[in-house]
Design an enzyme around this catalytic site. Sequence first.
Site, short mmCIF file in Angstrom:
data_model
loop_
_atom_site.label_atom_id
_atom_site.label_comp_id
_atom_site.label_asym_id
_atom_site.label_seq_id
_atom_site.Cartn_x
_atom_site.Cartn_y
_atom_site.Cartn_z
CB VAL A 149 -0.70 -0.03 1.32
CG1 VAL A 149 -1.65 1.43 1.27
CG2 VAL A 149 -2.17 -1.03 1.19
CB CYS A 178 -7.29 -7.44 2.81
SG CYS A 178 -5.57 -6.38 2.40
CG ASP A 224 9.31 -0.12 5.64
OD1 ASP A 224 8.13 -0.09 4.97
OD2 ASP A 224 9.42 -1.10 6.58
N1 NAD Z 1 -2.21 -5.01 0.16
C1 NAD Z 1 -3.43 -4.90 0.14
O1 NAD Z 1 -4.10 -5.42 -0.84
C2 NAD Z 1 -4.12 -3.82 0.76
C3 NAD Z 1 -5.33 -3.21 0.20
C4 NAD Z 1 -5.97 -2.45 1.05
C5 NAD Z 1 -5.65 -2.24 2.22
N2 NAD Z 1 -4.54 -2.72 3.09
C6 NAD Z 1 -4.09 -2.44 4.26
O2 NAD Z 1 -3.14 -1.48 4.12
C7 NAD Z 1 -2.28 -1.80 5.47
C8 NAD Z 1 -0.68 -2.00 4.74
O3 NAD Z 1 -0.69 -3.13 4.09
P1 NAD Z 1 0.44 -3.80 3.11
O4 NAD Z 1 -0.16 -4.86 2.57
O5 NAD Z 1 0.89 -2.60 2.58
O6 NAD Z 1 1.54 -4.16 4.00
P2 NAD Z 1 2.86 -4.57 3.90
O7 NAD Z 1 3.27 -5.61 4.98
O8 NAD Z 1 3.08 -4.73 2.35
O9 NAD Z 1 3.65 -3.39 4.13
C9 NAD Z 1 3.73 -2.45 5.39
C10 NAD Z 1 5.11 -1.92 5.55
O10 NAD Z 1 5.10 -1.26 6.95
C11 NAD Z 1 6.32 -1.57 7.44
N3 NAD Z 1 6.24 -1.46 8.91
C12 NAD Z 1 5.95 -2.16 9.97
N4 NAD Z 1 5.72 -1.42 10.96
C13 NAD Z 1 6.22 -0.14 10.85
C14 NAD Z 1 6.64 0.82 11.81
N5 NAD Z 1 6.35 0.76 13.03
N6 NAD Z 1 6.89 1.88 10.88
C15 NAD Z 1 7.31 2.07 9.77
N7 NAD Z 1 7.03 0.99 9.09
C16 NAD Z 1 6.43 -0.10 9.46
C17 NAD Z 1 6.82 -3.11 7.14
O11 NAD Z 1 8.00 -3.20 7.26
C18 NAD Z 1 6.21 -2.94 5.69
O12 NAD Z 1 7.19 -2.69 4.70
C19 NAD Z 1 -3.07 -2.95 6.10
O13 NAD Z 1 -3.64 -2.35 7.33
C20 NAD Z 1 -3.66 -3.54 5.08
O14 NAD Z 1 -4.83 -4.26 5.73
C21 NAD Z 1 -3.72 -3.56 2.29
#
Ligand code: NAD
Length: 439
Positions: free
Chosen positions: A22, A265, A40
């Site tokens: 995201v 998700c 990150d």
């Molecule tokens: N991937 C999807 O399809 C999608 C779609 C809509 C919503 N979401 C939501 O968006 C959010 C993120 O999902 P994602 O798929 O991008 O996750 P992801 O795991 O791909 O990415 C999250 C990133 O956050 C980093 N991170 C973790 N803790 C951290 C912190 N304290 N400070 C800074 N960085 C930190 C991780 O290292 C990682 O790179 C979630 O809540 C998810 O439910 C995801």
Amino acid sequence: MLLYKKIAAKKEKIGVIGLGYVGMPIAVAFSKKASVIGFDVNEHKINLYRSGIDPTNEVGDKAISTCTVDFTSDETRLRDAKFHIVAVPTPVKPDHTPDLTPVENASHILGRNLSKNSIVVYESTVYPGVTEEICIPILESESGLKCGEDFKVGYSPERINPGDKVHRLETITKIVSGMDQETLDEIAKVYEMVVDAGVYRAESIRVAEAAKVIENSQRDINIAFMNELSIIFNRMGIDTKAVLDAAGTKWNFLKFAPGLVGGHCIGVDPYYLTYKAEQLGYHSQIILSGRQINDDMGKYIAENLIKSLIKTDVSIKNARVAILGFTFKENCPDTRNTKVIDIVNELKEYGITPIITDPIADVTETLREYNVIFKDIQDIQNMDAVILAVPHNEFKKLQKDDINKMFRNTNNCNKTIIDIKGLLDRQEYQSAGYIYWRL
Ligand SMILES: NC(=O)c1ccc[n+]([C@@H]2O[C@H](COP(=O)([O-])OP(=O)(O)OC[C@H]3O[C@@H](n4cnc5c(N)ncnc54)[C@H](O)[C@@H]3O)[C@@H](O)[C@H]2O)c1
């Protein structure tokens, strides 16, 4: 000057916290219009991005290497930004209750580095109330600033669909919300810089939080209904896809299909809602039933494979089974919370260790999380059964000859094909004598 104008004029910066599936597309999109600091905690990821590699395949290596995002794992760099977007994971614990640790940690980090007059927008999927009840108090205590006076907060759920090149950040209406009208306006204007489809102004942060979590719950429930139908029709000897094709000719019949519901998700977000409902004294009936059905599908598929092997006189212990596809969804390298592992684990209970191939899955993550090593598709030979688990584009190209080469040199009536998503032409394989089964 209003904050969004300063951002557009590159006098103030945007900070993106969490650069995954995201956060990365958001950071890259905003960097075309504004100055962006991408933070990150995962240094390895930051190094990959700095060397122009996109492990998520969402924006591609070229976009990463040519973008102007200032990638960093140094949290103090966030002090240079005034508009923050938080996109960290929101998983569940083994007992299916929300694990808010990443959101809390990100709030601590941001709070320590928050400057006056900032706006913080959460994008992570949460249950209604998390932003106001959990995040704001952390931001306040870490920063010593007062929310509403010294800084403002909003929530804007993310709707992107990994692997989908049509529905992207720019082309999906973005829900935005803010703690007051002025904040909502600022947040809306900032997102309008990159979202061509425009924004929808939700009436409150809680409404925006709830909207996101029900979008995915609705999908989960609809797929669970299809999975239940599949179990029923399987007992009746009726092909579910044929039924759905027929019923789908009615204008208001919803087009869903049975399948594995994995990922972080759809298979997770409903638990956020049911957790909060439970806290308020309501035990979910429909949402949790749907979850249960979907969570059990991997086991159900494996059991049907075993039945088929028994019928075809294959010794279970020595059966050679291949699985094509391991990721949680097609054309996406993400293997987190894949339900294909449930098939693997169930087969192992019967003494079968399947051979798995996946041309696009994240190899390192898969090894780390599941201890699974993939084989090349050319090495899929002498099989008794082949499970087409994930309909990657690569597998759509497979011809009957390619599939046949994967099996032992025996009669087709001893060859089992489990085509979970109905990728192949059922009648073609059945009339050639294969044992063909799908959800
Ligand atoms: N991937 C999807 O399809 C999608 C779609 C809509 C919503 N979401 C939501 O968006 C959010 C993120 O999902 P994602 O798929 O991008 O996750 P992801 O795991 O791909 O990415 C999250 C990133 O956050 C980093 N991170 C973790 N803790 C951290 C912190 N304290 N400070 C800074 N960085 C930190 C991780 O290292 C990682 O790179 C979630 O809540 C998810 O439910 C995801």
